[in-house]
Design an enzyme around this catalytic site. Structure first.
Site, mmCIF file in Angstrom:
data_model
loop_
_atom_site.group_PDB
_atom_site.id
_atom_site.type_symbol
_atom_site.label_atom_id
_atom_site.label_comp_id
_atom_site.label_asym_id
_atom_site.label_seq_id
_atom_site.Cartn_x
_atom_site.Cartn_y
_atom_site.Cartn_z
ATOM 1 N N GLU A 183 57.123 88.756 117.096
ATOM 2 C CA GLU A 183 57.748 89.001 115.572
ATOM 3 C C GLU A 183 59.127 89.488 116.031
ATOM 4 O O GLU A 183 59.672 90.589 114.908
ATOM 5 C CB GLU A 183 56.906 89.927 114.725
ATOM 6 C CG GLU A 183 55.502 89.221 114.328
ATOM 7 C CD GLU A 183 54.649 89.949 113.676
ATOM 8 O OE1 GLU A 183 54.844 91.045 113.753
ATOM 9 O OE2 GLU A 183 53.919 89.444 112.874
ATOM 10 N N GLU A 263 48.701 84.850 113.745
ATOM 11 C CA GLU A 263 48.164 86.040 113.088
ATOM 12 C C GLU A 263 47.509 85.451 111.684
ATOM 13 O O GLU A 263 48.266 85.816 110.647
ATOM 14 C CB GLU A 263 48.938 87.175 113.066
ATOM 15 C CG GLU A 263 49.351 87.763 114.777
ATOM 16 C CD GLU A 263 49.991 89.162 114.415
ATOM 17 O OE1 GLU A 263 50.266 89.630 113.231
ATOM 18 O OE2 GLU A 263 50.627 89.525 115.251
#
Length: 591
Positions: A183, A263
Site C-alpha cells: 500500500e 484485502e
C-alpha cells in the site's frame, strides 16, 4: 499510471488454453482473457490472510486445515522483517519464526501462497515490520530511495528472497504471487525510484517469471503512487465499497488481466479506547459472492487474525496516534483462538457455488478451560529490582537518550536523576512538543505522580537503565529466586503505585487447554506465562478485557509461572481470573 481509460471488466477467462507438457509448472497472467494461468489453465484464487507471527507454531496446521476445509485454495502471508532480523545482520528463522516450515505445512494442506515480504508490511504490526535498529541512524528516511535505507533493505531481501525462490510455484513450491512493498500509495513519499529499486531486487532474486504485484487502497491518489510498470496492480476494499466502482478505478491503472481484491475486509481491528469492531456477516458473504461472480480473485483479510504477542502490536496514525490492542481477532471467520464462526460457515456456503470444496467437516473449536482465580504476590517495585533487571548497570548521560540511542528496540527503560534544588512549591514539569514518542511515567521518591510528559532539556545528569525484563523472566525469575527475595504480604505497607512486579502460579487440574486471563481491577501492564510474553493489558481503557493464553504454553505436570508488570496501580485483591471465553468488549461480554 498505465492508462486513463476505463475498460469493461466483466470478461471471464476463456476456456481455450494451450496445452502444457507433462511436468511443466507455470503461473502467469493472461492479459488477453483477464485471468491468471496455472500450468496454462485459467485459475481463480479464493484466499484468506493468516499471519504465522500471530499464531503459535503448534496451531499452524490446525488453522491451515480449517481454512482449506472452508474451501480456500490459497492463503496470504506477511513476512515481518523485524521478526527475523531483530539485530542488524543477525537472522532468525527458527521455532515460531520458521517461515519455511509454515510454507511446507500450507503446501501439505493443499494451499497456494500469496507472499507479502514487504519490506514494509503495515499489518498493524510494530513499525510495519521495519526493524527498530534502522532508527539508530537519525538521518534515515524510511520507505524511500535513501541510500542507507536501501542498503539495509537490499541486505535483508538478499537473505529472505533467496530462501523464498525454491518455494515459487514454477520451482516446485506453492508461492504463486509475490507483493512488492505494501500500500505504498498511502505513504507520503511517493518515491518511484524506491519502488524501481525494489522491482529490480525482486526480479534479481526471484527471476523474470515470478508474478509480482502491488496492493493499494481504493483512491486515485493511492493507486497513482503505489503502482509501477512491471508490477501487477491490485486493489483492496471492504463491504462499505461499491464493487463496480472499485474495479472500474483499478482498470484505469491495470486495463487488462485478472481482477484482484488483495484485502477484502471480513472484519476490522481494534484500537485502545475504541469500541470492539465488527463487520456484518451477510454483507461479507454477499460481496464475496458478487466479486467471485465477476471472476475476480479475492483474498479475505483477515481469515484468522491471531494475537499481537509481546510488544508486536502496532499503531495507526492518521489524525492521531492510535495504538492497536493485543488481540488481533479482527472479527474474522476464524476467531483469535482459531475457532470457526458463523461468518466462516456463511463464507463456505458462498464458495460452494464457485468451486468444489473438500468433503468432510471443518475441525472443531479447541477445548477451552476456566481455571479460576490465581492470587499473586508482590515481588517489588521496578526501582528496587534494578540489580536483576539491569545487571549491566546504568548508562550515565548529561541528556536523555532514546531507546534507539540505547540500542533497545522494545520494552522498558528507567531514567533517573536528582532534582537540582528543593522545591517548596508545586511546579510544572514540561516536555517539548513531540518529546515523548510512546508513554512515560514520572515519579518522585518512588511515588507515582501521574502520566506526565517528560522533558529532555529540563533536567540533566541522568542514569539510564535498560531493563531486560523479558530476559530475566525467560531465565526463570522471579520464581527461581523465591527463597532469596522478600515477598510482600497483603499487610505490608509501602507504596503500591508505580511500576511493580507481581508473581503467582497456576496448577492445572488436568490437561492443558486454551484459556483467557482477565484483569479485574488492574490498570495497565504486561503479563508473562512460563516466560512467554502474552502482551499488553489495559482493561481501564478497553475494549479488550482478556488476553488469549494458548494451551500449548501451559504445563499439566508442574505449576505454571505467572508474572505481571503493573505500571500504574494493582488492585487490593491482587488476583487474576482464567476464563473459558474471551471478552473483547467492555459492554457485550459477561463480566
Amino acid at each position: 499510471m498505465k492508462s486513463e481509460m476505463v475498460f469493461v471488466f466483466l470478461t471471464l477467462c476463456s476456456l481455450t488454453v494451450m496445452s502444457v507438457s507433462a511436468g511443466e509448472r507455470s503461473f502467469s497472467i493472461d492479459y488477453k482473457n483477464n485471468c491468471f494461468l496455472r500450468d496454462g489453465k485459467p485459475f481463480q484464487y479464493i484466499s484468506g490472510s493468516i499471519h504465522y507471527s500471530r499464531v503459535p507454531r503448534y496451531y499452524w496446521k490446525d488453522r491451515l486445515t480449517k481454512m482449506y476445509m472452508t474451501g480456500l485454495n490459497a492463503i496470504q502471508v506477511y513476512v515481518p522483517w523485524n521478526l527475523h532480523e531483530p539485530v542488524q545482520g543477525t537472522y532468525t528463522f527458527e521455532g515460531d519464526r520458521d517461515l519455511e516450515h509454515f510454507l511446507n505445512l500450507a503446501n501439505q494442506t493443499g494451499l497456494f501462497v500469496i507472499l507479502r515480504p514487504g519490506p514494509y508490511i503495515c499489518a498493524e504490526w510494530d513499525m510495519g515490520g521495519l526493524p527498530a535498529w534502522l532508527l539508530q541512524n537519525p538521518n534515515i528516511t524510511l520507505r524511500s530511495a535513501d541510500s542507507d535505507y536501501l542498503q539495509a533493505v537490499s541486505n535483508w531481501l538478499a537473505v529472505l528472497l533467496t530462501k523464498m525462490r525454491p518455494w515459487l510455484y514454477q520451482n516446485g513450491g506453492n508461492i504463486i504471487t509475490v507483493q512488492v512493498e505494501n500500500e505504498y500509495g498511502s505513504y507520503f513519499a511517493c518515491d518511484y525510484n524506491y519502488m524501481r529499486h525494489l522491482r529490480t531486487l525482486f526480479r534479481a532474486f526471484l527471476g523474470e517469471d515470478a508474478v509480482l504485484f502491488t496492493t493499494d487502497g481504493n483512491t486515485d491518489k493511492e493507486l497513482l503512487c503505489g503502482t509501477l510498470q512491471g508490477l501487477y496492480a491490485t486493489i483492496d476494499f471492504g463491504t462499505d465499497t461499491n464493487v463496480t466502482t472499485a474495479f472500474s478505478r483499478l482498470r484505469k491503472y491495470e486495463p487488462y488481466g485478472p481482477l484482484v481484491n488483495s484485502e477484502f475486509y471480513t472484519g476490522w481491528l481494534d484500537h485502545w479506547g475504541d469500541q470492539h469492531a465488527s463487520v456484518d456477516t451477510q454483507k461479507v458473504s454477499r460481496m464475496l459472492s458478487d466479486m467471485l461472480s465477476l471472476g475476480a480473485n479475492v483474498n479475505m483479510y483477515m481469515f484468522e487474525g491471531g494475537t499481537n504477542f509481546g510488544y508486536w502490536n502496532g499503531a495507526d496514525h492518521d489524525t492521531q496516534f492510535r495504538p492497536v490492542v493485543t488481540s488481533y481477532d479482527y472479527n474474522a471467520p476464524l476467531s483469535e483462538a482459531g475457532d470457526p464462526t458463523d461468518k466462516l460457515l456463511a463464507i463456505r456456503e458462498v464458495i460452494k457455488n464457485f468451486r468444489d470444496i473438500p468433503l468432510g467437516p471443518i475441525p472443531p473449536a479447541s477445548a477451552k478451560m476456566a481455571y479460576g482465580f490465581v492470587n499473586l504476590q508482590k515481588i517489588g517495585n521496578i526501582s528496587g529490582l534494578l540489580d536483576t533487571l539491569s545487571p549491566q548497570g546504568p548508562v550515565r548521560s548529561q541528556n536523555l537518550l532514546t531507546f534507539e540511542e540505547m540500542k533497545q528496540s522494545y520494552g522498558f527503560m528507567l531514567y533517573r536523576t536528582l532534582l537540582p534544588r528543593d522545591l517548596p512549591h508545586a511546579i510544572s514539569l514540561i516536555s517539548p512538543v513531540n518529546g515523548i514518542h510512546d508513554r512515560a511515567y514520572v515519579s518522585v521518591n518512588g511515588g507515582l505522580l501521574g502520566n506526565l510528559i517528560l522533558g529532555s532539556d529540563v533536567l540533566s545528569d541522568w542514569l539510564i537503565y535498560s531493563l531486560d525484563i523479558d530476559g530475566a523472566i525467560q531465565s526463570g525469575w522471579p520464581q527461581s529466586m523465591r527463597k532469596d527475595i522478600h515477598l510482600f504480604s497483603e499487610t505490608d505497607g509501602g507504596e503500591e503505585s508505580g511500576p511493580t512486579v507481581y508473581s503467582g502460579t497456576l496448577q492445572l487440574p488436568g490437561p492443558a487447554h486454551d484459556t483467557f486471563i482477565k484483569f479485574n481491577g488492574w490498570m495497565k501492564g504486561q503479563v508473562w506465562i512460563n516466560g512467554v510474553n502474552l502482551g499488553r493489558y489495559w482493561p481501564q481503557r478497553g475494549p479488550q478485557q482478556t488476553l488469549y493464553v494458548p494451551g500449548p504454553l501451559l504445563s499439566s505436570s508442574v505449576p505454571n509461572n505467572i508474572t505481571i508488570l503493573e505500571l500504574e496501580r494493582a488492585p487490593q485483591h491482587r488476583r487474576v481470573l482464567f476464563m473459558d471465553r474471551p471478552q473483547l468488549s467492555k459492554t457485550t461480554a459477561p463480566s
